[in-house]
Design a protein around this motif. Structure first.
Motif, short mmCIF file in Angstrom:
data_model
loop_
_atom_site.label_atom_id
_atom_site.label_comp_id
_atom_site.label_asym_id
_atom_site.label_seq_id
_atom_site.Cartn_x
_atom_site.Cartn_y
_atom_site.Cartn_z
N ARG A 73 8.94 1.67 -11.72
CA ARG A 73 8.88 2.80 -10.82
C ARG A 73 8.98 4.11 -11.61
N THR A 74 8.52 5.17 -11.02
CA THR A 74 8.63 6.47 -11.68
C THR A 74 9.96 7.11 -11.31
N GLY A 75 10.49 7.89 -12.21
CA GLY A 75 11.71 8.63 -11.95
C GLY A 75 12.95 7.79 -12.11
N SER A 76 14.06 8.46 -12.45
CA SER A 76 15.33 7.78 -12.56
C SER A 76 16.28 8.40 -11.56
N GLY A 77 17.42 7.78 -11.34
CA GLY A 77 18.36 8.31 -10.37
C GLY A 77 17.82 8.13 -8.97
N LEU A 78 18.28 8.97 -8.04
CA LEU A 78 17.82 8.86 -6.66
C LEU A 78 16.45 9.50 -6.51
N CYS A 79 15.66 8.94 -5.61
CA CYS A 79 14.37 9.57 -5.28
C CYS A 79 14.56 10.39 -4.02
N ALA A 80 13.53 11.08 -3.61
CA ALA A 80 13.57 11.80 -2.33
C ALA A 80 13.14 10.84 -1.22
N HIS A 81 12.15 11.20 -0.43
CA HIS A 81 11.78 10.43 0.76
C HIS A 81 10.75 9.35 0.49
N GLU A 82 10.26 9.28 -0.75
CA GLU A 82 9.26 8.27 -1.09
C GLU A 82 9.35 7.98 -2.59
N PHE A 83 8.68 6.93 -3.01
CA PHE A 83 8.71 6.60 -4.43
C PHE A 83 7.40 5.94 -4.82
N VAL A 84 7.15 5.91 -6.12
CA VAL A 84 5.88 5.39 -6.63
C VAL A 84 6.15 4.25 -7.58
N LEU A 85 5.48 3.12 -7.37
CA LEU A 85 5.52 1.99 -8.30
C LEU A 85 4.17 1.92 -9.00
N SER A 86 4.18 1.35 -10.20
CA SER A 86 2.93 1.18 -10.92
C SER A 86 2.62 -0.30 -11.11
N ALA A 87 1.41 -0.70 -10.72
CA ALA A 87 0.99 -2.10 -10.87
C ALA A 87 0.18 -2.28 -12.16
N LYS A 88 0.34 -1.33 -13.07
CA LYS A 88 -0.49 -1.35 -14.27
C LYS A 88 -0.35 -2.67 -15.04
N GLU A 89 0.91 -3.18 -15.12
CA GLU A 89 1.12 -4.37 -15.94
C GLU A 89 0.40 -5.60 -15.38
N LEU A 90 0.05 -5.55 -14.07
CA LEU A 90 -0.68 -6.68 -13.50
C LEU A 90 -2.15 -6.67 -13.93
N GLY A 91 -2.54 -5.61 -14.63
CA GLY A 91 -3.88 -5.54 -15.20
C GLY A 91 -4.12 -6.74 -16.12
N ALA A 92 -3.06 -7.23 -16.73
CA ALA A 92 -3.18 -8.40 -17.61
C ALA A 92 -3.66 -9.62 -16.82
N GLU A 93 -3.34 -9.64 -15.53
CA GLU A 93 -3.79 -10.76 -14.68
C GLU A 93 -5.12 -10.41 -14.01
N GLY A 94 -5.69 -9.26 -14.36
CA GLY A 94 -6.94 -8.84 -13.76
C GLY A 94 -6.75 -8.23 -12.38
N LEU A 95 -5.54 -7.79 -12.07
CA LEU A 95 -5.27 -7.26 -10.74
C LEU A 95 -5.06 -5.75 -10.75
N HIS A 96 -5.39 -5.13 -9.61
CA HIS A 96 -5.16 -3.71 -9.42
C HIS A 96 -4.18 -3.51 -8.27
N ALA A 97 -3.71 -2.27 -8.13
CA ALA A 97 -2.83 -1.93 -6.99
C ALA A 97 -3.54 -2.25 -5.68
N SER A 98 -4.84 -2.04 -5.64
CA SER A 98 -5.58 -2.29 -4.40
C SER A 98 -5.55 -3.77 -4.03
N ASP A 99 -5.47 -4.66 -5.02
CA ASP A 99 -5.37 -6.09 -4.72
C ASP A 99 -4.05 -6.40 -4.02
N LEU A 100 -2.98 -5.82 -4.54
CA LEU A 100 -1.67 -6.03 -3.90
C LEU A 100 -1.70 -5.51 -2.46
N ALA A 101 -2.35 -4.37 -2.28
CA ALA A 101 -2.42 -3.78 -0.94
C ALA A 101 -3.02 -4.77 0.06
#
Lengths: 454, 500
Positions: B383-411
């Motif tokens: 995830r981006t940022g440390s400590g508390l987040c505000a009302h939303e947060f962002v995760l990165s699925a970049k590491e799943l690129g090794a499996e040939g997957l994108h964030a859109s696949d998870l969606a």
């Protein structure tokens, strides 16, 4: 009072505990570096909250201080029209699956709206006689402004010709939109209520990006554009027509006049008067502008398993992909109102729409004829055809007559002095839609007659 | 491309059937609702030949029940907050209270002609004036316009106000607007429409604006700096007040994109933070329904020195009487009439129902839900940022690129699990972003269930990525071919071309 927060106290405590916090206020550490600098906002002006009943009473009592179409008989149009709306419209459009959804970014979970948008695009393109339409813009005025921007980008020219027949407030919106561009707006005057070909021919040239005509015009006349398309195309300019969609059930479409783009206000298609909004901006065009036009577009494709389905398409035109190079900044639009117009058109069908439009034509002409029997009242531009609006010249101040009519429960024609200047202070822009009855027309004319006899 | 929308009920499919189009269902001669009016023949040729429509209307012909079934079926093929958890980051898809539907249907507003004139609109003008004042208090701004039809429309309004402000001071050299690379695409698009040049502010390693770069980019050419607060990463920039001071020193104005105002409504005020102009989205923070793409509404608040430039018409209150005026100094109208009033009624209804304390709780619970869900998802994806987040947060699925997957696949797999999907591929500065915003109106139970499903999905992505590539399996259609859609666009129903 209600805040729609579903947490029990126990759940709140459990959630805080997972975060290692004691109280909700501990979450404010997110803002601590800024909060220290300011005193907390005084929220007392927002009150202590209200329950549903109190809230409804508060709004209802304010609503009672207005004069809506349920309390006055509307003979006023000028950009907003009191048409019949079938009960099915709100019943279907109010469904939560539509109402509470977002822009269909995930097509697999949004096929219902995507198909409805595709069907709306189809209905509007056919109605305007165009190849395609977008999923909606904010309202008729901003749709006209966006159509002009398409022409400016397409031609890379800097003069925009607007017909004098365009609603003066629409024209002002176009001018606001062009504020930051190096574009000059020129007005093409009307003669006898319609666009004189010779006047336009005398002005067009290689500096002109487009001419925008309006039909009917703001003053109600059905404008005619014979030869205009060839004239403009001959100098490389685009032809845009702003048309009332309701009138197109009877009248020549922008496509038939040879327009390149068409804009319009969708409110007459099943949207209530709504105190002015939200309304529905219509934009349609020839196929060649498909990559130029702004806004969402739903397109037909197939899914992986070969099943026909719908997606938002040509997104490379849009702000979320192209940023400062996008066709427009538009993101949220008026999709729910587009759905509303589509449901309206489906319920009426071609026969119903022609019937309603014919009723509007007939009632307005009946009203006009009867008003002219009153000594001192005449029709301006009598040689021009009109659809459901016309302007009367009065022997008295139009504002005074309007106030008198309102006291009698009639929202009469729009007094034009405020919009068009003092020389128009004795002129009134009337409208009668299919909703007006013979009795309402007769009574209104009688009240005008008695007022003028005084 | 052919449009044979069959019932789609092939054997063994888990997919609900699709619906034929209106034109496919059209039956020549079928009649729907019978409106007031007269038969076109009864016009007796009074409509002259040269102005009469010759081409077919090509609208579908259906019975009323046909139409009711059609749109009811389409609604079943669509997900909203009423039916599904909608963690669509940056869109604040909170519950839209039903009482507001009722308020927007009050005939005194719904059936009011916008050109009735002030004598017949006193109730409407009072309501709108009250909303302007309430928003002014919440935003810390001296004047508010309710005219903009959406957030992006508010941005354009604010930008044109800035242009007019500098013109009024005779300063025509300010031609640039500075915008962080994490901003919504509408920000640079609005700046361009307003006739300005966009200068992009790159984010620092923490996702916030880089102060050094801001200092280098600010100049006597800067008209406006547009900031999203909290940023689209869900981060409240720790150096915000320093940035504000730097911009003020340069003579430029500060614009706040208030798309994320739900994070701090009632806690902090943009005006206090130093912003000159702010827009908010009623369809986000103030719970007005988004309607599948709109209507929205994007009120704009400004400090006193910018009030003269607000769009016309303005609501004026004298004693207990309201009127509409168009000041000479205004940028002019930016739309027809006064605003999207039926949307604005809902927004005011929401504020009045909650009251001051309720509004504050909204922000606190938006923070709680986002941080709780973020903690529950800890260990799934970075995830981006440390400590508390505000009302939303962002995760990165970049590491799943090794499996040939994108964030859109998870969606897509998230759709199958019975949710709408998070925002994907935004903000642009995070590779393979999944942006999650639960809002305050979701229960702990929903968040717990979503967290378990999300964890299962990420595990599945690692153990059996090809399975994720097949998702979604339960939706009405499988993944659409978006490339084909754009290559040869079919934007209207071919079946409509055969109708008269």
């Amino acid at each position: 009072m209600a805040d729609f927060i579903p947490h029990t106290e126990t759940e709140t405590r459990e959630m805080l505990s997972l975060l290692g916090l004691d109280t909700l206020e501990d979450l404010l550490s997110v803002y601590s570096h800024s909060m220290a600098a300011f005193s907390p906002p005084d929220l007392s002006s927002l009150g202590g909250g209200q329950d549903e009943r109190t809230l409804m009473e508060w709004f209802s009592s304010r609503g009672d201080r207005n004069l809506p179409a349920s309390r006055v008989v509307v003979f006023r149009g000028a950009g907003a029209y009191d048409h019949f709306i079938p009960a099915g419209v709100s019943a279907l459009v109010g469904r939560g699956e539509f109402l509470t959804s977002y822009t269909p970014y995930q097509p697999e979970a949004s096929q219902g709206l995507l198909q409805a948008i595709f069907e709306f695009q189809t209905a509007i393109a056919r109605l305007y006689g165009m190849d395609l339409a977008n999923a909606s813009l904010y309202d008729g005025a901003t749709a006209m402004a966006e159509a002009v921007l398409v022409a400016v980008r397409e031609t890379e020219r800097s003069v925009v010709l607007l017909s004098e027949g365009i609603d003066p407030e629409c024209r002002s919106v176009v001018e606001t939109y062009l504020e930051g561009m190096s574009v000059r707006v020129e007005i093409v005057p009307l003669e006898g209520g319609t666009t004189p070909y010779s006047r336009l021919a005398g002005r067009v040239g290689p500096d002109v990006a487009c001419f925008v005509g309006s039909t009917p015009t703001f003053l109600g006349a059905v404008d005619q554009f014979d030869g205009v398309s060839d004239l403009l195309h001959g100098v490389g300019a685009l032809f845009i027509i702003h048309a009332n969609p309701h009138s197109l059930a009877l009248l020549k479409s922008p496509g038939e006049w040879g327009a390149d783009l068409a804009s319009g206000e969708g409110q007459p298609l099943g949207l209530p008067l709504s105190s002015g909004g939200p309304y529905l901006g219509l934009l349609s065009s020839r196929k060649k502008f498909v990559r130029r036009i702004p806004g969402r577009l739903a397109g037909l494709t197939k899914d992986r398993e070969g099943r026909p389905c719908f997606v938002l398409t040509l997104q490379a035109r849009e702000q979320h992909i192209r940023r400062e190079k996008a066709n427009s900044n538009i993101c949220s639009n008026e999709t729910l109102l587009a759905l509303q117009a589509l449901v309206y058109l489906s319920l009426l069908g071609p026969g119903g729409l022609r019937r309603a439009a014919s009723g509007s034509w007939s009632n307005a002409h009946d009203l006009c004829a009867r008003l002219q029997t009153i000594p001192g009242i005449s029709l301006i531009n009598p040689e021009a055809d009109f659809f459901h609006e016309f302007v009367s010249e009065l022997p008295v101040d139009a504002d005074d007559l309007s106030r008198h009519l309102l006291a009698e429960g009639i929202l009469g024609g729009l007094p034009l002095g405020g919009l068009l200047g003092p020389s128009w202070s004795r002129r009134m822009l009337w409208c009668a839609t299919e909703l007006r009855t013979e009795a309402e027309i007769a009574r209104t004319v009688e009240i005008v007659r008695l007022y003028l006899e005084k | 491309m052919s449009l044979e929308l069959s019932g789609g009920e092939e054997s063994g499919s888990m997919r609900p059937p699709m619906e034929p189009t209106l034109w496919q269902k059209s039956r020549p001669g079928a009649r729907g609702v019978f409106p007031p009016g007269i038969s076109p023949e009864a016009l007796d040729g009074r409509c002259p030949e040269q102005i009469r429509r010759k081409s077919p209307l090509a609208l579908p012909e259906l019975s009323e029940l046909d139409v009711v079934r059609h749109f009811t079926r389409l609604s079943h093929l669509n997900r909203g907050v009423d039916t599904h958890f909608y963690p669509l980051g940056s869109c604040t898809m909170k519950y839209n209270p039903k009482i507001m539907d009722r308020i927007s249907e009050i005939t005194g507003f719904r059936d009011l002609h916008p050109r009735t004139g002030p004598e017949g609109m006193q109730g409407l003008l009072e309501v709108l004036h009250t909303l302007e004042e309430s928003l002014g208090h919440l935003l810390g701004m001296e004047a508010v316009t309710l005219a903009p039809a959406a957030g992006a429309h508010g941005e354009l309004t604010g930008i044109l106000i800035a242009r007019r402000y500098f013109e009024s001071k005779g300063d025509r050299g300010r031609t640039e607007i500075l915008i962080p690379d994490s901003a919504h695409g509408t920000n640079p698009a609005s700046a361009a429409m307003g006739g300005f040049t966009v200068r992009v502010l790159p984010s620092g390693s923490d996702g916030g604006v880089d102060l050094g770069h801001l200092a280098e980019t600010l100049s006597e050419k800067t008209a406006l700096v547009m900031m999203t607060v909290p940023s689209t990463l869900g981060i409240f920039e720790k150096d915000l007040l320093k940035m504000v001071a730097m911009v003020k020193d340069s003579g430029a104005l500060l614009y706040m994109d208030g798309a994320n105002f739900n994070a701090f409504i009632g806690l902090l005020r943009p005006g206090d933070l130093g912003f000159d102009i702010v827009h908010i989205n009623t369809h986000k923070t103030l719970a007005t329904p988004h309607g599948g793409g709109g209507p929205g509404s994007g009120p704009v608040g400004v400090k006193a020195h910018l009030a003269p430039f607000l769009p016309s018409p303005r609501i004026r209150k004298e004693g207990e009487r309201y009127s509409l005026v168009s000041p000479e100094t205004s940028i002019g109208p930016i739309r027809s009439f006064i605003g999207s009033t039926l949307v604005l009624l809902r927004a005011l209804g929401y504020l009045r129902m909650l009251g001051g304390e309720g509004v504050r709780r909204v922000a606190l619970y938006a923070l709680l839900n986002a941080n709780y869900l973020r903690a529950r998802l800890s260990g799934t994806l970075p995830r981006t940022g440390s400590g508390l987040c505000a009302h939303e947060f962002v995760l990165s699925a970049k590491e799943l690129g090794a499996e040939g997957l994108h964030a859109s696949d998870l969606a897509k797999e998230i759709l199958d699990a019975g949710y709408y999907a998070p925002t994907i591929s935004f903000p642009l500065i995070v590779p393979e972003a999944l942006m999650i915003e639960p809002t305050e109106t979701e229960s702990k139970e929903t968040l717990d269930r979503f967290a378990e499903d999300f964890r299962r999905i990420v595990d599945l992505a690692r153990s059996n990525p090809s399975r994720i590539k097949e998702a979604p399996r339960r939706t009405p259609v499988a993944r659409p071919d978006e490339v084909a859609a754009a290559r040869d666009p079919v934007l209207t129903d071919p079946a409509s071309l055969h109708l008269s």
